[in-house]
Design an enzyme around this catalytic site. Sequence first.
Site, PDB file in Angstrom:
ATOM      1  CE1 TYR A  89      -3.509  -2.638   0.563  1.00  0.00           C
ATOM      2  CE2 TYR A  89      -4.634  -0.647   1.273  1.00  0.00           C
ATOM      3  CZ  TYR A  89      -4.678  -1.957   0.859  1.00  0.00           C
ATOM      4  OH  TYR A  89      -5.888  -2.591   0.754  1.00  0.00           O
TER       5      TYR A  89
ATOM      6  CG  ASP B  42      -8.108  -4.646   1.752  1.00  0.00           C
ATOM      7  OD1 ASP B  42      -9.028  -4.127   2.411  1.00  0.00           O
ATOM      8  OD2 ASP B  42      -8.055  -4.624   0.509  1.00  0.00           O
TER       9      ASP B  42
ATOM     10  CE  LYS C 265       1.790 -17.924  -2.631  1.00  0.00           C
ATOM     11  NZ  LYS C 265       0.864 -19.078  -2.687  1.00  0.00           N
TER      12      LYS C 265
ATOM     13  CG  ASP D 143     -13.674  -6.912   2.492  1.00  0.00           C
ATOM     14  OD1 ASP D 143     -13.453  -6.182   3.477  1.00  0.00           O
ATOM     15  OD2 ASP D 143     -14.091  -6.477   1.399  1.00  0.00           O
TER      16      ASP D 143
ATOM     17  CG  ASP E  96      -2.191 -20.374  -1.252  1.00  0.00           C
ATOM     18  OD1 ASP E  96      -1.619 -20.281  -0.144  1.00  0.00           O
ATOM     19  OD2 ASP E  96      -1.736 -21.063  -2.188  1.00  0.00           O
TER      20      ASP E  96
END
Length: 357
Positions: free
Chosen positions: A143, A248, A192, A252, A224
């Site tokens: 970001y 983020d 990751k 959600d 994942d």
Amino acid sequence: MKTYNITLLKGDGIGPEIVDQAVKVLNAVGKKFDFTVNYTDALIGGAAIDATGEPLPQATIDDCLASDAVLLGAVGGYKWDGLSGKQRPEAGLLGIRAALGLFANLRPAKIYGPLKSACPLRPDIIGDSMDIMVVRELTGGIYFGERGRTEKDGVEGAYDTEYYSKPEIVRIAKVAFETAMKRGKKLHSIDKANVLESSRLWRETVNEMAKEYPEVEVNHLYIDNAAMQLVRNPKQFDVMVTSNIFGDILSDEASQIAGSIGMLASASLGEGTRGLYEPIHGSAPDIAGQNIANPLATILSVAMMLRYSLNEDAAADAIEKAVEKVLDDGLRTPDIYTEGTTKIGTDAMGDAVAAAL
Ligand code: IPM
Ligand code: MG
């Protein structure tokens, strides 16, 4: 009597109407617990662009710095979608997080008993409950990394950079370990590391810090797999710590398991006690101004504000109980409505929570 100074960043879309409900509830809880609140309205996002030409005016930063806590509605909308990166409403939100040093974003995802039927997962997967705390790094990573447009071999391209310094990982991991110590003492770190070097440093650092918290059970998952596990077996999670962009996405996903994104609060914290509190949902321009938005995520964000910034734990508990009472009474905004319950508007929901106090 104690007085708190709160800056309101109502923002765009449904922002103003949901913040108004949260203010109603904060005033009501203040009467009960003997404090008053001074409010300062400041501009952010599209509203700030329209009034001043920029998404985060310096005056807004100054107001926030001078307050005990900040309550934010949401930013963004179709009207400003055509603007370039730094001019967009979202740049205001990223800017205020950075300006206030709010590196730790706490996003609780929990299923309220009366809303169990709104959870899209089978009852046997959910069991009695789900109660997860996502700890998202908020002022670093891709970001805030270097980005740009470039050309390679005459071909147009663009890039964004994921960068984490070790101290950035240490401070967010510390928040996560401390949070786990106050809860179920179970921490999942999400990365990751099978591909990304920044993730390998993340994982190493979390493992080093785990030695200081021997009581906390630490697990590492690739993003994942974590996204899959969250719908396969959400009960295995207590605290999840992860980078800005993974957090983020995962928050959600977790919110949907909890029934509605309209229910989830968040706290963004830095080194001191001043924090920024906001629902995790966006500005929902498609339903703005229709008195149908769910104000509960913003109201629950006020509870987090009372707990983390104002040291008013009893008032925070009272708000959370009042929200549960209203849900038990069968009151629902359209997003969480199911047959047999009573559908009410944004305003009536704010009144109902204030009355339940
Ligand atoms: C959130 C939002 C923001 C983010 C956007 C609006 C910039 O999605 O708070 O989760 O990505 O952080
Ligand atoms: Mg988001």
